[in-house]
Write an enzyme that holds these catalytic residues in place. Structure first.
Site, PDB file in Angstrom:
ATOM      1  N   GLY A 222      10.198  10.563  -2.890  1.00 12.18           N
ATOM      2  CA  GLY A 222       9.117   9.604  -2.695  1.00 12.18           C
ATOM      3  C   GLY A 222       8.933   8.743  -3.923  1.00 12.18           C
ATOM      4  N   PRO A 224       7.259   7.067  -7.310  1.00  6.00           N
ATOM      5  CG  PRO A 224       8.185   6.027  -9.172  1.00  6.00           C
ATOM      6  CD  PRO A 224       8.068   5.893  -7.692  1.00  6.00           C
ATOM      7  CE  LYS A 228       8.827  12.485  -6.600  1.00  7.99           C
ATOM      8  NZ  LYS A 228       7.936  11.313  -6.774  1.00  7.99           N
ATOM      9  CB  THR A 229       5.260  17.418 -10.207  1.00  9.74           C
ATOM     10  OG1 THR A 229       6.423  16.650 -10.490  1.00  9.74           O
ATOM     11  CG2 THR A 229       5.201  18.613 -11.137  1.00  9.74           C
ATOM     12  CG  HIS A 444      -3.897 -23.735  -6.960  1.00 10.09           C
ATOM     13  ND1 HIS A 444      -2.651 -24.315  -7.005  1.00 10.09           N
ATOM     14  CD2 HIS A 444      -3.690 -22.444  -6.605  1.00 10.09           C
ATOM     15  CE1 HIS A 444      -1.739 -23.412  -6.686  1.00 10.09           C
ATOM     16  NE2 HIS A 444      -2.341 -22.257  -6.454  1.00 10.09           N
ATOM     17  CD  GLU A 445      -6.731 -19.723  -7.176  1.00 12.46           C
ATOM     18  OE1 GLU A 445      -6.605 -19.068  -6.112  1.00 12.46           O
ATOM     19  OE2 GLU A 445      -5.828 -19.799  -8.025  1.00 12.46           O
TER      20      GLU A 445
END
Length: 648
Positions: A222, A224, A228-229, A444-445
């Protein structure tokens, strides 16, 4: 997990390690060493260095000339008389000398000294013990220094010459800080698959009585930070068995054969502590495909991988050993490592969903003083694509922000500001824009916001800001209603229209364009090319994959990176990409032309307020003014990467 210990090393009494010598013997050895050093130093200091060896006749001549006035004599066991002293040469310099004269007991030397009034100082003759210590002592001293400085330090560090081949796997005990599945959220499917491993470790006979065999290895793959650990530790905590952990890079050393030896030793330790779990983190460091190079080769990593393959085939799950490995790159692992009989169960640990993110946030805020007004579901909605580690960092940043402003509780604004900081960086309020550039950024925004607002398939607007943050001078953010795993053609086209809003607003209002739309154009081009080459959404080219089939060089699966289509097809691809982008730009421009007055109003209020949320944008576009009782926001926010505007 708690105390980290080396396997089979209870407490501090490590087997195979010699106890320190008793104090009397140690004191005797130290005394002998000090005496040897003293005698050697005394001998060498008492003997003139750099002096002249002269014969007795020359010595007598210089005594007669009056160049020598004081000497020291000593006699050893071989009946040799040693005369030492100093004399003045022709240049007037004082030079040490030594005379070795066979002692005859005839009184000649005494008469010479008495005749010329030479003061004689007798020195105690050397004994055999002194001679031995003087001659052999330096050699003993050198060996003692080497022992204490090098060999003993290596042994104390556990890295002696004989320990290179020993496994570096650490045994994590369950005494305190025990991790269980209750502390793991957002990966329900992975927990269900690993629950079988827990039940097997608790009661192996339940599975063996029907002839079934548990998988020898479980591979967790999977992105990072997905946990998993943490999942592997939770399996050990639920089963209450020893948990050995080692990194893939710990196997590989500069010495040939060390990695393979450590693999064998690790499995031996596992058998002695069965039932147990052996966890290999980042296994791709040692399990990379053996066909990855150009021209092949035989290296230490390949030997280690071969030893790992043999050992996984050689042990039986009836011994109660489960191998759990984690990797971010399952595609580069050797196929022999993934075949049934080795890592025959692969568990994919995905990024958490909306509900999973909310559960993870609830776990991480347990030790945080959270205000009752905080809406974790809203925070989860605003963080699609965040892993468990990202969410933990978000909560920690929110707590730090609240502490910095002296608050007693973490508020919703802290959570949202922390999200912005994690994704974009801190606000750059010191980055002052001049009036012209600030006005350009506002239009622009506003162009992005109006394009999103009037395009039905776009995600809802969350906020619009012209405060610089990170590398961006402004941003228009969206807040997705839910996690989406597929994208329709209409939604992709809507995204293209919203991306073109900034460039179209600049051209419409100022009659010129700037580099501010660089990121918008880059993302739009990538989406349009994917629609044509990968998604088969072009009527001209049809449903076919026209992307590059090249693979990274380390996989040895194609180096040239050539496309599997003709030049004519490549020209058609370019033409289709250009058509899609042009149509999107024209559609966006048409929306802005129709709502130009609203574009101007929104830009002017954005210049005044700097930050506008959805309610304010909605009110401006519907009524032309801000809603009643609207207050400026203290901290501008951002939502997702899907909604992020350009780095202007």
């Amino acid at each position: 997990m708690a105390d980290n210990q080396q396997p089979n090393d209870p407490k501090l009494n490590k087997p195979g390690r010699k106890a320190p010598p008793p104090m009397p013997m140690r004191g005797l050895g130290i005394s002998f060493l000090l005496i040897s050093i003293f005698l050697v130093v005394t001998h060498f200091l008492g003997t003139p260095k750099g002096g002249k060896e002269m014969g007795y006749r020359e010595f007598a001549r210089r005594v007669e000339q009056g160049n020598i006035t004081k000497v020291t004599t000593s006699r050893n066991d071989a009946d040799w008389l040693t005369i030492t002293g100093e004399y003045k040469n022709d240049a007037g310099e004082v030079v040490p000398f030594t005379v070795n004269y066979p002692y005859r007991n005839d009184g000649a030397v005494d008469e010479l000294f008495e005749k010329y009034n030479i003061e004689d100082t007798a020195k105690k003759p050397n004994t055999m013990l002194t001679f031995i210590l003087v001659q052999i002592g330096p050699i003993i001293l050198i060996f003692v220094i080497i022992y204490f400085v090098f060999i003993r330090q290596l042994k104390n560090a556990g890295r002696g010459t004989m320990s290179f081949g020993k496994s570096r796997a650490k045994l994590l005990t369950q005494d305190k800080n025990k991790i269980t599945f209750k502390q793991v959220a957002g990966v329900d499917e992975a927990k269900e698959e690993l629950q079988e491993v827990v039940e097997f470790l608790k009661d192996p006979k339940q599975f063996q009585k029907l002839g079934g065999k548990m998988p020898k290895g479980v591979l967790l793959s999977g992105s990072p930070g997905t946990g998993k650990t943490l999942l592997a530790k939770a399996v050990a905590g639920e089963a209450d068995v020893p948990f050995f952990t080692i990194s893939g890079s710990d196997f590989v050393e500069m010495f040939v054969g060390i990695g393979a030896s450590r693999v064998r030793d690790m499995f031996e330790q596992g058998k002695k502590n069965a039932p147990c779990i052996i966890f290999i983190d980042e296994i791709d460091a040692v399990g990379r495909s053996r066909f990855s190079g150009i021209g092949g080769g035989h290296d230490e990593r390949e030997q280690t991988l071969n030893a790992l393959l043999v050992e996984m085939d050689g042990f039986d799950t009836q011994e109660g050993i489960i191998i759990v490995a984690a990797t971010n790159r399952p595609d580069v692992l050797d196929p022999a490592l993934l075949r049934p009989g080795r890592f025959d169960r692969q568990v994919v640990v995905d990024l958490p969903t909306l509900e999973g993110r909310e559960q993870i946030l609830k776990i991480h805020v347990r030790n945080v003083r959270l205000s009752d007004q905080v809406d974790l579901k809203k925070s989860a909605r605003g963080t699609p694509g965040f892993s468990g580690a990202d969410l933990a960092n978000l909560v920690n940043e929110a707590a730090l922000l609240a502490s910095r402003r002296g608050a007693e509780f973490v508020e919703q604004q802290d959570m949202e500001e922390a999200r912005d900081k994690v994704m974009w960086g801190r606000e750059r309020r010191s980055h002052v824009l001049d009036a012209e550039e600030k006005k350009l950024t506002a239009y622009h925004e506003a162009g992005h916001a109006i394009a999103m607002y009037y395009t039905p398939d776009c995600e809802p607007i969350h906020k619009v800001t012209i405060i610089p943050r990170g590398r961006a001078l402004g941003a228009t953010m969206q807040l997705p209603e839910k996690d989406r795993y597929t994208q329709s053609k209409k939604r992709l086209e809507a995204n293209l229209i919203s991306f073109m809003g900034g460039r179209a607003a600049e051209e419409l209002i100022f009659g010129d364009v700037t580099t501010g739309a660089h990121n918008d154009i880059e993302r739009s081009t990538a989406i349009a090319r994917a629609m044509v080459c990968e998604y088969g959404m072009s009527k001209l080219l049809g449903p076919q994959n026209l992307g590059s089939h090249s693979q990274p060089v380390f996989l040895g699966q194609g180096i040239s990176g050539a496309h599997e289509h003709s030049e004519v097809t490549a020209q058609k691809i370019d033409a289709e990409v250009q058509r899609i982008l042009t149509e999107s730009y024209d559609a966006c421009m048409q929306i802005l032309v129709e709502h130009k007055e609203q574009l101007v109003n929104l830009s002017e209020l954005l210049l005044e307020r700097e930050v506008l949320d959805f309610e304010e944008v909605d009110s401006i576009l519907k009524t032309g003014k801000l809603p009643e009782h609207s207050e400026p926001l203290s901290t501008p926010e951002k939502s997702t990467d899907d909604s992020a505007d350009t780095a202007r």
